[in-house]
Design a protein around this motif. Structure first.
Motif, mmCIF file in Angstrom:
data_model
loop_
_atom_site.group_PDB
_atom_site.id
_atom_site.type_symbol
_atom_site.label_atom_id
_atom_site.label_comp_id
_atom_site.label_asym_id
_atom_site.label_seq_id
_atom_site.Cartn_x
_atom_site.Cartn_y
_atom_site.Cartn_z
ATOM 1 N N ASN A 271 62.963 63.994 61.628
ATOM 2 C CA ASN A 271 63.465 64.851 62.416
ATOM 3 C C ASN A 271 63.226 65.186 63.895
ATOM 4 O O ASN A 271 64.031 65.535 64.573
ATOM 5 C CB ASN A 271 63.117 66.655 62.078
ATOM 6 C CG ASN A 271 63.726 66.604 60.317
ATOM 7 O OD1 ASN A 271 64.666 66.101 59.994
ATOM 8 N ND2 ASN A 271 62.992 67.135 59.548
ATOM 9 N N ILE A 272 61.914 64.749 64.111
ATOM 10 C CA ILE A 272 61.598 64.871 65.673
ATOM 11 C C ILE A 272 60.959 63.724 66.314
ATOM 12 O O ILE A 272 61.430 63.338 67.248
ATOM 13 C CB ILE A 272 60.489 66.118 65.714
ATOM 14 C CG1 ILE A 272 60.779 67.422 64.950
ATOM 15 C CG2 ILE A 272 59.937 66.282 67.135
ATOM 16 C CD1 ILE A 272 61.910 67.738 65.774
ATOM 17 N N TYR B 166 49.627 67.446 65.565
ATOM 18 C CA TYR B 166 50.847 68.190 65.167
ATOM 19 C C TYR B 166 50.237 69.043 64.114
ATOM 20 O O TYR B 166 49.335 68.982 63.400
ATOM 21 C CB TYR B 166 51.653 67.290 64.236
ATOM 22 C CG TYR B 166 52.756 67.701 63.431
ATOM 23 C CD1 TYR B 166 53.594 68.648 63.897
ATOM 24 C CD2 TYR B 166 52.622 67.606 61.733
ATOM 25 C CE1 TYR B 166 54.443 69.179 63.112
ATOM 26 C CE2 TYR B 166 53.707 68.170 61.146
ATOM 27 C CZ TYR B 166 54.510 69.162 61.634
ATOM 28 O OH TYR B 166 55.626 69.783 60.916
ATOM 29 N N ILE C 162 58.558 64.810 59.386
ATOM 30 C CA ILE C 162 58.398 64.749 60.787
ATOM 31 C C ILE C 162 59.146 63.365 61.475
ATOM 32 O O ILE C 162 59.927 63.578 62.520
ATOM 33 C CB ILE C 162 56.983 64.633 61.403
ATOM 34 C CG1 ILE C 162 56.166 65.612 60.786
ATOM 35 C CG2 ILE C 162 56.925 65.024 62.941
ATOM 36 C CD1 ILE C 162 54.700 65.661 61.032
ATOM 37 N N CYS D 298 55.169 73.383 64.385
ATOM 38 C CA CYS D 298 56.443 73.798 63.626
ATOM 39 C C CYS D 298 55.846 74.870 62.919
ATOM 40 O O CYS D 298 54.795 75.181 62.202
ATOM 41 C CB CYS D 298 56.553 72.699 62.398
ATOM 42 S SG CYS D 298 57.741 73.127 61.317
ATOM 43 N N LEU E 60 52.892 68.929 69.346
ATOM 44 C CA LEU E 60 53.978 69.425 68.453
ATOM 45 C C LEU E 60 53.650 70.385 67.595
ATOM 46 O O LEU E 60 52.656 70.309 66.698
ATOM 47 C CB LEU E 60 54.475 68.175 67.633
ATOM 48 C CG LEU E 60 55.697 68.279 66.660
ATOM 49 C CD1 LEU E 60 56.901 68.770 67.163
ATOM 50 C CD2 LEU E 60 56.032 67.045 65.745
ATOM 51 N N TYR F 114 60.709 73.747 65.657
ATOM 52 C CA TYR F 114 59.800 72.631 66.129
ATOM 53 C C TYR F 114 59.725 72.615 67.503
ATOM 54 O O TYR F 114 60.514 73.094 68.424
ATOM 55 C CB TYR F 114 60.182 71.244 65.892
ATOM 56 C CG TYR F 114 60.131 70.756 64.351
ATOM 57 C CD1 TYR F 114 58.952 70.050 63.877
ATOM 58 C CD2 TYR F 114 61.284 71.214 63.474
ATOM 59 C CE1 TYR F 114 58.888 69.910 62.315
ATOM 60 C CE2 TYR F 114 61.185 70.729 61.970
ATOM 61 C CZ TYR F 114 59.873 70.181 61.778
ATOM 62 O OH TYR F 114 59.798 69.722 60.324
ATOM 63 N N LYS G 1 51.517 72.259 61.669
ATOM 64 C CA LYS G 1 52.703 72.911 60.913
ATOM 65 C C LYS G 1 52.076 74.090 59.973
ATOM 66 O O LYS G 1 51.081 74.264 59.241
ATOM 67 C CB LYS G 1 53.123 72.117 59.849
ATOM 68 C CG LYS G 1 54.122 72.782 58.909
ATOM 69 C CD LYS G 1 55.051 71.687 58.170
ATOM 70 C CE LYS G 1 55.871 72.214 56.945
ATOM 71 N NZ LYS G 1 57.120 73.069 57.486
ATOM 72 N N GLU H 20 58.182 70.888 70.749
ATOM 73 C CA GLU H 20 57.559 69.578 71.261
ATOM 74 C C GLU H 20 57.510 69.649 72.867
ATOM 75 O O GLU H 20 58.352 69.935 73.483
ATOM 76 C CB GLU H 20 58.357 68.629 70.787
ATOM 77 C CG GLU H 20 57.986 66.990 71.113
ATOM 78 C CD GLU H 20 58.864 65.805 70.520
ATOM 79 O OE1 GLU H 20 58.365 64.834 70.529
ATOM 80 O OE2 GLU H 20 60.076 66.347 70.304
ATOM 81 N N ASN I 42 62.808 75.652 59.716
ATOM 82 C CA ASN I 42 61.744 75.570 60.655
ATOM 83 C C ASN I 42 62.109 75.282 62.133
ATOM 84 O O ASN I 42 63.134 74.841 62.279
ATOM 85 C CB ASN I 42 61.192 74.366 60.253
ATOM 86 C CG ASN I 42 60.414 74.210 58.688
ATOM 87 O OD1 ASN I 42 59.723 75.179 58.368
ATOM 88 N ND2 ASN I 42 60.788 73.200 58.135
#
Length: 230
Positions: A30-31, A155, A27, A189, A187, A226, A157, A228, A224
């Motif tokens: 990437n974000i 978060y 995470i 995913c 967030l 995401y 996922k 946000e 994936n």
């Protein structure tokens, strides 16, 4: 990094030289503009839970684990994790910040002598879990259950949404956090291998139609998607 493995909630092993990157560390790459605090990187892996002896053994074994190290990350490899079991483990590991499970079972095993499901779903305001990886979601109720067990979740996922379109799951989650005035979850995913630029355009259109009061950002990283917002 310290990893502690329980093969059946009785046998404890400690592999000391495992530096493989963990799911929640991707995470940061990437974000999110955040970092992993390696002084709090101890992970507990539970490979098997014996429901016959669960009530008697869980406190004893969690106490044994905590004499070795404080646990901040939990991975349960058992295919079906009953909500009562998960709730009990989370309540014992009070410094837990991340959780990875394969599948959350909503149906009580016959052999499990525990409280009724309604008690299991009570909000756990002491939970510090912030990041959750649910590999397979079979029912939309699983999100509400996880949110009750971990009300400060930031978060989530999800790899697979069995028999549910991920857009339906996304819409449900966004509506729930809007109507519940949830200020923590920011967030999401979803693993969507077929996603392309057109998919993102349609998702942005869907989110705009929901009239959500947030500044949304959708990003595709490998397989994936995401989501946000602030």
């Amino acid at each position: 990094m310290l990893r502690i493995t329980l093969s059946n909630l009785t046998d404890i092993s400690i592999p000391m030289n495992d530096v493989k990157k963990r799911w929640y560390e991707y995470i940061q790459d990437n974000i999110l503009d955040s970092f992993v605090e390696y002084s709090k990187s101890t992970q507990l892996t539970i490979k098997y839970v014996d429901f016959h002896d669960f009530d008697e053994n869980v406190k004893m074994n969690m106490t044994r684990v905590l004499t070795i190290a404080q646990i901040y990350h939990l991975k349960i490899s058992e295919q079906n994790v009953y909500v009562n079991v998960l709730s009990a483990i989370i309540s014992l590991l009070q410094e837990l910040t991340t959780l990875k499970i394969h599948f959350l079972s909503l149906y009580k095993p016959i052999m499990l002598d525990s409280e009724e499901l309604i008690s299991d779903l009570s909000i756990n305001h002491t939970s510090k879990v912030r990041k959750i990886y649910l590999q397979t979601m079979y029912e939309i109720r699983e999100f509400s259950i996880l949110l009750n067990a971990c009300p400060y979740m930031e978060y989530l996922k999800v790899d697979y949404t069995e028999k549910m379109n991920f857009k339906f799951v996304l819409r449900y989650i966004l509506k729930k956090i809007k109507y519940d005035c949830n200020e923590h979850l920011r967030l999401l995913c979803f693993r969507v291998p077929t996603a392309d630029d057109e998919t993102i355009i349609k998702l942005n259109r869907m989110i705009n139609l929901e009239k959500l009061p947030w500044n949304f950002k959708i990003k595709r990283v490998a397989e994936n998607l995401y989501f946000e917002w602030k």
